[in-house]
Write an enzyme that holds these catalytic residues in place. Structure first.
Site: not given
Ligand code: UT7
Length: 327
Positions: A112, A253, A283
């Site tokens: 990216c 990005h 993305n």
């Molecule tokens: O291009 C390369 C660079 N990439 C990035 O910059 C990505 C950086 N990371 C992010 O943007 C975020 O970390 C994400 C969007 C990937 C995830 O968001 P988050 O707020 O960090 O969520 P999380 O991983 O802490 O997950 C929170 C909850 C979890 O459930 P529990 O464990 O709290 O029960 C996940 O299982 O959300 C759940 N979850 C979802 N729920 C519904 C994860 N993905 C999903 C989903 N739909 N698609």
């Protein structure tokens, strides 16, 4: 020393849209979760008939048209991509499709961050007087490598291609840059080759395998992005003898709207100065910056002489910023 001007931008038009509701038919997710956590509402997906080369070519043709430059005038094509049609490189297919008969063409891979790394790399050839007319393309078809059953990653990515035309000029409009890598964090985001061993002849085995779908530690990458991106932009601004107050447009990005907001907040850049097409594209990896840039230029937001702070970040891990003046 010749300077670098950015004289055209272009992008490919992908007509297939995959909405959050579409995705919720396949994995346990919802429009509410995806839009609140990422800002994404839909992403565009390449059709089975598209290729990385065809998308990159379309973006390049549109950029050349804006620059009023003929393909035969191009000296160099740098194609930033992590999803080539051919592991030996796809840039030469783009060269052929464009009819850029004089151009040397090669791929550059920095995930990216690829567009920023390619922009800076290409600019060095202009500054040293080696080349005059250069096209830098960022294109990715990550839909090929997404695990469509992994809700933690599949909701994030889309396909796309964007390009800019650089021309040698008296005034240098690449005002400053900074590029960084940290391989100790490589495990946070991968599209890795999964090796298997296959016996070839007695006592000699070779590797046989394929690439595994994308895996990401989202929380770690998020923390990395919100701390490193403002820092790298400030370093690039310092090299340009500018401050955050000089930024007309922040073109980051497009990984997550929350990252865009946090970086803008840290740099004190008002939200109306932040270019975002997250909701529409998600993305698109190496394509995301030139795609966002092109949309902002064509919408008449970015004007000649505007100062743009752009930054890419992602797998590697890699990150980098460039301060450019449009036009
Ligand atoms: O291009 C390369 C660079 N990439 C990035 O910059 C990505 C950086 N990371 C992010 O943007 C975020 O970390 C994400 C969007 C990937 C995830 O968001 P988050 O707020 O960090 O969520 P999380 O991983 O802490 O997950 C929170 C909850 C979890 O459930 P529990 O464990 O709290 O029960 C996940 O299982 O959300 C759940 N979850 C979802 N729920 C519904 C994860 N993905 C999903 C989903 N739909 N698609």
């Amino acid at each position: 020393m010749p300077g670098v001007s950015l004289v055209g931008s272009g992008s490919a038009c992908l007509t297939v849209r995959l909405t959050n509701d579409d995705l919720s038919q396949r994995v346990d997710t919802s429009d509410e979760w995806i839009s609140a956590r990422t800002g994404i509402r839909q992403r565009h997906i390449a059709t089975p008939q598209d290729s990385l080369a065809s998308l990159a070519t379309e973006a390049a043709q549109n950029a050349l048209a804006m620059a009023d430059m003929a393909a035969e005038e191009i000296d160099l094509i740098v194609l930033a991509t992590s999803t080539p049609d051919d592991l030996f490189g796809t840039a030469c297919q783009v060269q052929k499709a464009l009819g850029a008969t004089r151009a040397v063409a090669f791929d550059l891979t920095a995930a990216c961050s690829g567009f920023v790394f390619a922009l800076v790399t290409a600019s060095q050839y202009i500054r040293t007087g080696v080349f005059k007319n250069v096209i830098v393309i960022g294109a990715d078809v990550l839909s090929r490598w997404v695990d469509w059953d992994d809700r933690t990653t599949c909701v994030l990515f889309g396909d796309g291609a964007g390009a800019v035309v650089l021309r040698a000029s008296e005034r240098d409009r690449l005002l400053g840059f900074e590029l960084c890598s940290d391989g100790t964090l490589n495990h946070c985001l991968n599209l890795a080759y999964a090796t298997e061993s296959a016996d070839l002849v007695k006592d000699i085995a070779v590797q046989k395998g394929t690439f595994s779908p994308i895996t990401m530690n989202g929380r770690e990458v998020y923390k990395f992005a919100v701390s490193r991106v403002p820092e790298v932009i400030e370093k690039a601004l310092f090299r340009a003898s500018l401050t955050t107050a000089d930024i007309d447009w922040l073109v980051l990005h497009q990984a997550n709207q929350r990252i865009l907001d946090a970086v803008a907040n840290r740099l004190d850049v008002p939200s109306e100065r932040v270019v975002s097409n997250m909701a529409n594209h998600g993305n698109t990896s190496a394509a995301s910056i030139p795609l966002a840039l092109d949309e902002a230029v064509r919408a008449g937001k970015i004007q000649p002489d505007d100062v743009i702070a752009t930054a890419g970040f992602g797998a590697g891990l890699t990150w980098g910023a460039a301060i450019i003046q449009w036009g």
